[in-house]
Design an enzyme around this catalytic site. Sequence first.
Site, mmCIF file in Angstrom:
data_model
loop_
_atom_site.group_PDB
_atom_site.id
_atom_site.type_symbol
_atom_site.label_atom_id
_atom_site.label_comp_id
_atom_site.label_asym_id
_atom_site.label_seq_id
_atom_site.Cartn_x
_atom_site.Cartn_y
_atom_site.Cartn_z
ATOM 1 N N TYR A 158 0.877 -1.168 0.180
ATOM 2 C CA TYR A 158 0.706 0.023 0.304
ATOM 3 C C TYR A 158 0.806 2.079 0.166
ATOM 4 O O TYR A 158 0.261 1.945 -0.485
ATOM 5 C CB TYR A 158 -0.953 0.090 1.612
ATOM 6 C CG TYR A 158 -1.956 1.385 1.537
ATOM 7 C CD1 TYR A 158 -2.881 1.741 0.209
ATOM 8 C CD2 TYR A 158 -1.714 1.799 2.600
ATOM 9 C CE1 TYR A 158 -3.832 2.607 0.989
ATOM 10 C CE2 TYR A 158 -2.373 2.816 2.317
ATOM 11 C CZ TYR A 158 -3.580 3.321 1.988
ATOM 12 O OH TYR A 158 -4.267 4.312 2.117
ATOM 13 N N LYS A 162 0.919 3.790 -3.140
ATOM 14 C CA LYS A 162 0.570 5.294 -2.904
ATOM 15 C C LYS A 162 1.786 6.242 -2.875
ATOM 16 O O LYS A 162 1.640 7.398 -3.703
ATOM 17 C CB LYS A 162 -0.116 5.663 -1.086
ATOM 18 C CG LYS A 162 -1.168 5.033 -0.873
ATOM 19 C CD LYS A 162 -2.816 5.456 -1.963
ATOM 20 C CE LYS A 162 -3.991 5.292 -1.280
ATOM 21 N NZ LYS A 162 -5.180 5.410 -2.129
#
Length: 247
Positions: A158, A162
């Site tokens: 993640y 991002k």
Amino acid sequence: MFKGKTVMITGAGKNIGKEIALDFARNGANVIVCDYNREYAEQTEKEMLQAGSEVMTAVCDVRDRAKIFEYVNCAVNRFGKIDILVNNAGGSAGLLNKLTRFADAEESTVDFVIDTNIKGTFNCTQAVLKSMIKEQSEKIINLSSIAAICGLYDRVDYSAAKAALIGMTKSLAMEVGEYNICVNCVSPGAISRDGLKLSHMTFMGEDGHGGNPKDISDTVLFLASQDFITGQNFVVDGGRTLGPGHR
Ligand SMILES: NC(=O)c1ccc[n+]([C@@H]2O[C@H](COP(=O)([O-])OP(=O)(O)OC[C@H]3O[C@@H](n4cnc5c(N)ncnc54)[C@H](O)[C@@H]3O)[C@@H](O)[C@H]2O)c1
């Protein structure tokens, strides 16, 4: 403020995305609510119609490139153009209840996180970009996270995804600047979900207060109203990333 503008928001079925959609609706925009959860999408649509906005609901997974292009075509046919795209749909392995140390992460889970956050954003951006280039003066706003900046336990995939969105934001801003298209990124800290107050924030293992979806939608609407800000990442985290001296 956004009367006559058409905005597409992905993951608009709840929490941050829903607040962004409602805020644009309250400010007069036509809104395309994109979410893969029909029930959430229809609930958002209902609340937006009450706000007097024109709404199109796209029940669609941002990973499904063909479907996204199809819905964008429909929206351009109906509204004439898409002025603002908010790439909000995203999340960690938590969506699959599969948060774990990277050493134990399954390939399919990593693929899910990369596809949802990066490919989903790429798909939606490419679907609107040609029509935006024709129109000029449009806006793209991506949702990253402070996990991209500080890192976060059990979310290596993640955090990487991002961080990729921050890089994508800068490079795309360079490419489309000549068409007066602004591309920016918003990186929230811990934001409350489903109306629950974040009284005990677990981001980075510390106590602290979290923000609300409205804190993020205010930033998104601000960026959507600006013509001289592009390629930037706006951290909205109540000071969480200030460093060890911050309490
Ligand atoms: N809430 C936070 O603390 C926080 C912090 C930093 C960053 N963010 C980012 O902000 C964005 C929104 O976060 P949130 O907490 O409101 O998320 P959420 O999980 O509460 O809601 C996400 C919405 O997006 C939809 N969605 C998820 N995957 C989708 C897909 N592939 N296609 C279409 N719709 C999809 C879900 O159905 C849901 O309605 C995400 O990108 C998230 O990574 C959130």
